[in-house]
Design a protein around this motif. Structure first.
Motif, PDB file in Angstrom:
ATOM      1  N   GLU A  53       6.432   0.245   5.934  1.00  0.00           N
ATOM      2  CA  GLU A  53       6.128  -0.743   4.908  1.00  0.00           C
ATOM      3  C   GLU A  53       5.733  -2.090   5.512  1.00  0.00           C
ATOM      4  O   GLU A  53       4.852  -2.786   4.990  1.00  0.00           O
ATOM      5  CB  GLU A  53       7.326  -0.917   3.969  1.00  0.00           C
ATOM      6  CG  GLU A  53       6.994  -1.723   2.725  1.00  0.00           C
ATOM      7  CD  GLU A  53       8.081  -1.638   1.672  1.00  0.00           C
ATOM      8  OE1 GLU A  53       7.973  -2.369   0.664  1.00  0.00           O
ATOM      9  OE2 GLU A  53       9.045  -0.855   1.844  1.00  0.00           O
ATOM     10  N   SER A  54       6.343  -2.472   6.607  1.00  0.00           N
ATOM     11  CA  SER A  54       6.010  -3.757   7.229  1.00  0.00           C
ATOM     12  C   SER A  54       4.567  -3.775   7.723  1.00  0.00           C
ATOM     13  O   SER A  54       3.886  -4.806   7.636  1.00  0.00           O
ATOM     14  CB  SER A  54       6.972  -4.062   8.375  1.00  0.00           C
ATOM     15  OG  SER A  54       6.903  -3.056   9.374  1.00  0.00           O
ATOM     16  N   ASP A  55       4.079  -2.638   8.256  1.00  0.00           N
ATOM     17  CA  ASP A  55       2.687  -2.565   8.713  1.00  0.00           C
ATOM     18  C   ASP A  55       1.730  -2.705   7.544  1.00  0.00           C
ATOM     19  O   ASP A  55       0.676  -3.338   7.657  1.00  0.00           O
ATOM     20  CB  ASP A  55       2.431  -1.241   9.440  1.00  0.00           C
ATOM     21  CG  ASP A  55       3.121  -1.169  10.795  1.00  0.00           C
ATOM     22  OD1 ASP A  55       3.426  -2.239  11.346  1.00  0.00           O
ATOM     23  OD2 ASP A  55       3.353  -0.056  11.282  1.00  0.00           O
ATOM     24  N   LEU A  56       2.078  -2.095   6.411  1.00  0.00           N
ATOM     25  CA  LEU A  56       1.228  -2.194   5.228  1.00  0.00           C
ATOM     26  C   LEU A  56       1.207  -3.635   4.702  1.00  0.00           C
ATOM     27  O   LEU A  56       0.149  -4.157   4.333  1.00  0.00           O
ATOM     28  CB  LEU A  56       1.729  -1.240   4.142  1.00  0.00           C
ATOM     29  CG  LEU A  56       0.850  -1.145   2.887  1.00  0.00           C
ATOM     30  CD1 LEU A  56      -0.514  -0.558   3.236  1.00  0.00           C
ATOM     31  CD2 LEU A  56       1.528  -0.289   1.823  1.00  0.00           C
ATOM     32  N   LYS A  57       2.355  -4.274   4.686  1.00  0.00           N
ATOM     33  CA  LYS A  57       2.419  -5.671   4.238  1.00  0.00           C
ATOM     34  C   LYS A  57       1.600  -6.580   5.150  1.00  0.00           C
ATOM     35  O   LYS A  57       0.948  -7.522   4.690  1.00  0.00           O
ATOM     36  CB  LYS A  57       3.873  -6.136   4.186  1.00  0.00           C
ATOM     37  CG  LYS A  57       4.681  -5.530   3.046  1.00  0.00           C
ATOM     38  CD  LYS A  57       6.120  -6.041   3.059  1.00  0.00           C
ATOM     39  CE  LYS A  57       6.895  -5.477   1.870  1.00  0.00           C
ATOM     40  NZ  LYS A  57       8.313  -5.931   1.872  1.00  0.00           N
ATOM     41  N   GLU A  58       1.624  -6.280   6.437  1.00  0.00           N
ATOM     42  CA  GLU A  58       0.835  -7.069   7.390  1.00  0.00           C
ATOM     43  C   GLU A  58      -0.655  -6.928   7.110  1.00  0.00           C
ATOM     44  O   GLU A  58      -1.419  -7.895   7.212  1.00  0.00           O
ATOM     45  CB  GLU A  58       1.151  -6.618   8.814  1.00  0.00           C
ATOM     46  CG  GLU A  58       0.431  -7.408   9.897  1.00  0.00           C
ATOM     47  CD  GLU A  58       0.805  -6.948  11.292  1.00  0.00           C
ATOM     48  OE1 GLU A  58       0.027  -7.227  12.229  1.00  0.00           O
ATOM     49  OE2 GLU A  58       1.871  -6.310  11.453  1.00  0.00           O
ATOM     50  N   LEU A  68       2.051  -5.038  -3.699  1.00  0.00           N
ATOM     51  CA  LEU A  68       2.371  -3.710  -3.186  1.00  0.00           C
ATOM     52  C   LEU A  68       3.612  -3.178  -3.886  1.00  0.00           C
ATOM     53  O   LEU A  68       4.661  -3.832  -3.897  1.00  0.00           O
ATOM     54  CB  LEU A  68       2.610  -3.771  -1.679  1.00  0.00           C
ATOM     55  CG  LEU A  68       1.496  -4.403  -0.837  1.00  0.00           C
ATOM     56  CD1 LEU A  68       1.874  -4.381   0.637  1.00  0.00           C
ATOM     57  CD2 LEU A  68       0.169  -3.699  -1.071  1.00  0.00           C
ATOM     58  N   ASN A  69       3.491  -2.000  -4.466  1.00  0.00           N
ATOM     59  CA  ASN A  69       4.602  -1.352  -5.167  1.00  0.00           C
ATOM     60  C   ASN A  69       4.817   0.004  -4.516  1.00  0.00           C
ATOM     61  O   ASN A  69       4.136   0.981  -4.837  1.00  0.00           O
ATOM     62  CB  ASN A  69       4.273  -1.200  -6.651  1.00  0.00           C
ATOM     63  CG  ASN A  69       3.919  -2.535  -7.303  1.00  0.00           C
ATOM     64  OD1 ASN A  69       4.792  -3.267  -7.751  1.00  0.00           O
ATOM     65  ND2 ASN A  69       2.625  -2.853  -7.342  1.00  0.00           N
ATOM     66  N   ILE A  70       5.759   0.052  -3.591  1.00  0.00           N
ATOM     67  CA  ILE A  70       5.917   1.214  -2.731  1.00  0.00           C
ATOM     68  C   ILE A  70       7.164   2.009  -3.094  1.00  0.00           C
ATOM     69  O   ILE A  70       8.249   1.456  -3.255  1.00  0.00           O
ATOM     70  CB  ILE A  70       5.991   0.784  -1.258  1.00  0.00           C
ATOM     71  CG1 ILE A  70       4.735  -0.007  -0.867  1.00  0.00           C
ATOM     72  CG2 ILE A  70       6.177   1.987  -0.351  1.00  0.00           C
ATOM     73  CD1 ILE A  70       3.439   0.745  -1.077  1.00  0.00           C
ATOM     74  N   GLU A  71       6.977   3.322  -3.214  1.00  0.00           N
ATOM     75  CA  GLU A  71       8.100   4.245  -3.350  1.00  0.00           C
ATOM     76  C   GLU A  71       8.303   4.903  -1.996  1.00  0.00           C
ATOM     77  O   GLU A  71       7.364   5.442  -1.406  1.00  0.00           O
ATOM     78  CB  GLU A  71       7.788   5.303  -4.416  1.00  0.00           C
ATOM     79  CG  GLU A  71       8.913   6.288  -4.649  1.00  0.00           C
ATOM     80  CD  GLU A  71       8.582   7.288  -5.745  1.00  0.00           C
ATOM     81  OE1 GLU A  71       8.742   8.503  -5.500  1.00  0.00           O
ATOM     82  OE2 GLU A  71       8.171   6.861  -6.828  1.00  0.00           O
ATOM     83  N   HIS A  72       9.514   4.863  -1.489  1.00  0.00           N
ATOM     84  CA  HIS A  72       9.764   5.361  -0.139  1.00  0.00           C
ATOM     85  C   HIS A  72       9.829   6.893  -0.105  1.00  0.00           C
ATOM     86  O   HIS A  72      10.367   7.529  -1.015  1.00  0.00           O
ATOM     87  CB  HIS A  72      11.055   4.773   0.414  1.00  0.00           C
ATOM     88  CG  HIS A  72      10.974   3.299   0.630  1.00  0.00           C
ATOM     89  ND1 HIS A  72      12.049   2.449   0.456  1.00  0.00           N
ATOM     90  CD2 HIS A  72       9.927   2.506   1.007  1.00  0.00           C
ATOM     91  CE1 HIS A  72      11.674   1.209   0.706  1.00  0.00           C
ATOM     92  NE2 HIS A  72      10.404   1.216   1.048  1.00  0.00           N
ATOM     93  N   SER A  73       9.267   7.456   0.944  1.00  0.00           N
ATOM     94  CA  SER A  73       9.299   8.902   1.172  1.00  0.00           C
ATOM     95  C   SER A  73       9.876   9.159   2.562  1.00  0.00           C
ATOM     96  O   SER A  73      10.098   8.223   3.343  1.00  0.00           O
ATOM     97  CB  SER A  73       7.894   9.491   1.059  1.00  0.00           C
ATOM     98  OG  SER A  73       7.025   8.891   1.998  1.00  0.00           O
ATOM     99  N   ASP A  74      10.114  10.413   2.883  1.00  0.00           N
ATOM    100  CA  ASP A  74      10.702  10.760   4.179  1.00  0.00           C
ATOM    101  C   ASP A  74       9.785  10.382   5.337  1.00  0.00           C
ATOM    102  O   ASP A  74      10.245   9.966   6.405  1.00  0.00           O
ATOM    103  CB  ASP A  74      11.029  12.250   4.232  1.00  0.00           C
ATOM    104  CG  ASP A  74      12.148  12.629   3.266  1.00  0.00           C
ATOM    105  OD1 ASP A  74      12.933  11.723   2.903  1.00  0.00           O
ATOM    106  OD2 ASP A  74      12.225  13.808   2.872  1.00  0.00           O
ATOM    107  N   CYS A  75       8.480  10.567   5.133  1.00  0.00           N
ATOM    108  CA  CYS A  75       7.524  10.221   6.179  1.00  0.00           C
ATOM    109  C   CYS A  75       6.185   9.880   5.534  1.00  0.00           C
ATOM    110  O   CYS A  75       5.939  10.205   4.373  1.00  0.00           O
ATOM    111  CB  CYS A  75       7.359  11.356   7.196  1.00  0.00           C
ATOM    112  SG  CYS A  75       6.590  12.839   6.532  1.00  0.00           S
ATOM    113  N   THR A  76       5.344   9.223   6.308  1.00  0.00           N
ATOM    114  CA  THR A  76       4.010   8.862   5.841  1.00  0.00           C
ATOM    115  C   THR A  76       3.012   9.888   6.360  1.00  0.00           C
ATOM    116  O   THR A  76       3.002  10.199   7.557  1.00  0.00           O
ATOM    117  CB  THR A  76       3.609   7.464   6.345  1.00  0.00           C
ATOM    118  OG1 THR A  76       4.580   6.506   5.911  1.00  0.00           O
ATOM    119  CG2 THR A  76       2.245   7.061   5.819  1.00  0.00           C
TER     120      THR A  76
END
Length: 358
Positions: A53-58, A68-76
């Motif tokens: 998420e930090s890379d996406l925010k950057e 950005l409205n992110i739902e967390h998953s096990d992996c990208t």
């Protein structure tokens, strides 16, 4: 105006030329929309690992008009390319059975830009929807996913359109016929079919026209379709242009993207358009003489890759390795010269020729 973008945000890595980012279809479309016009509001909804998420925010740090409205998953999900035209290796979360439903927005959004996803089935209710299936092998119709919209625009590619048609109707027909079927079957307001170097075909009740592609000095194809979708949504909805004009403007924006690996402002796109020239559709394919070494595994791989991808563009290839074979100079040189001269003479009175030398 607010655009709600729903779809996949994926890691992308290309070995050559070097490219390492976290964007994917939805991430790139949201970024492009926010870059086209700082006055529009963009809301991105996707599933990625918390660690990314930090890379996406950057990536979106300077685009304050995008949330950005992110739902967390096990992996990208990750896409690995050796080169931009190669088939990517995709690593994704392990799943069994049907894809889980991804319904990040309650109620109906005014304008939704919706992409098919690898790891989930997005479900969105929209006043106006622009939908890109984003699936090379098993695309889903907008209605099959459980989505709804009062106004629906399809932006698909010719392969996805062919799969839709073959699954529902039968043997594939012309782009024009299949686009008309999709328009009627899905009760769409417009269908735009991306056809690579042929351009794009636009079907609606008012227009059935081809939009020509533009010539650029360089092309980085990863994400070209996503940039087209974002620009089409902007010009069709925000600017209120007709579908044909919006598709033409989107073609310019995509040309800018593949040249610069980023999007410009709408004003910048207008300036860039003045530098471009159309690629006119040719009724017959060009010929390419493909020459290069083929004595090591790396060289053979390069020749095979080049032949495969040049032919995928609709061109005819004469390759000494494939058409003559390996042998001593006495065995192959005379045949190579004869065949290449024969091809050149045939082309000289018929088609333009491009020669590619290592």
């Amino acid at each position: 105006m607010k655009f709600t973008v729903v779809g996949g945000v994926y890691k992308e890595n290309c070995a050559w030329p070097a490219h390492d980012t976290i964007q994917g279809s939805a991430g790139r479309a949201a970024l492009c929309l926010s870059q086209l016009d700082k006055a529009v509001t963009v809301s991105l909804h996707a599933k990625i690992a918390q660690s990314d998420e930090s890379d996406l925010k950057e990536l979106f740090a300077f685009n304050k008009n995008c949330s950005l409205n992110i739902e967390h998953s096990d992996c990208t999900t990750r896409f690995e390319y050796f080169h931009p035209l190669s088939e990517p290796k995709v690593s994704k979360p392990k799943q069994t059975g049907n894809l889980p439903v991804f319904s990040p927005v309650s109620g109906t959004v005014d304008v939704g830009v919706v992409f098919g996803m690898i790891e989930a089935n997005p479900v969105v209710s929209c006043g106006t929807a622009i939908y890109d299936p984003q699936n090379t092998y098993k695309p889903l119709l907008f209605s099959e996913m459980g989505c709804s919209a009062k106004r629906l625009a399809y932006v698909t590619n010719k392969n996805e359109l062919k799969l839709f048609y073959e699954n529902k109707v039968g043997d594939a027909e012309s782009i024009e016929v299949m686009a008309k079927w999709l328009y009627e079957f899905e009760n769409a307001e417009v269908v735009v079919v991306k056809c690579g170097d042929q351009g794009a075909f636009v079907y609606s009740s008012d227009f059935q026209e081809w939009v020509l592609p533009y010539q650029t000095r360089s092309v980085f194809p990863i994400g070209s379709g996503d940039s087209f979708v974002a620009a089409f949504a902007y010009y069709w909805v925000e600017k209120g242009l007709s579908a044909v004009v919006a598709a033409q403007k989107a073609s310019v924006a995509a040309a800018y993207y593949v040249s610069h690996k980023t999007m410009s402002t709408a004003d910048g796109i207008e300036i860039f358009e003045k530098e471009l020239s159309f690629i006119h559709r040719k009724p017959r394919s060009s010929h390419v003489y493909l020459a290069g070494p083929f004595f090591t595994l790396a060289e053979l791989w390069m020749i095979n890759e080049a032949k495969f991808h040049i032919e995928s563009f609709g061109m005819k290839v004469f390759s000494p390795y494939h058409d003559i074979g390996i042998g001593t100079a006495d065995q192959v040189v005379e045949k190579d010269i004869f065949r290449s001269t024969h091809v050149d003479k045939a082309i000289a009175s018929d088609l333009p020729t491009t020669k590619m030398f290592e």
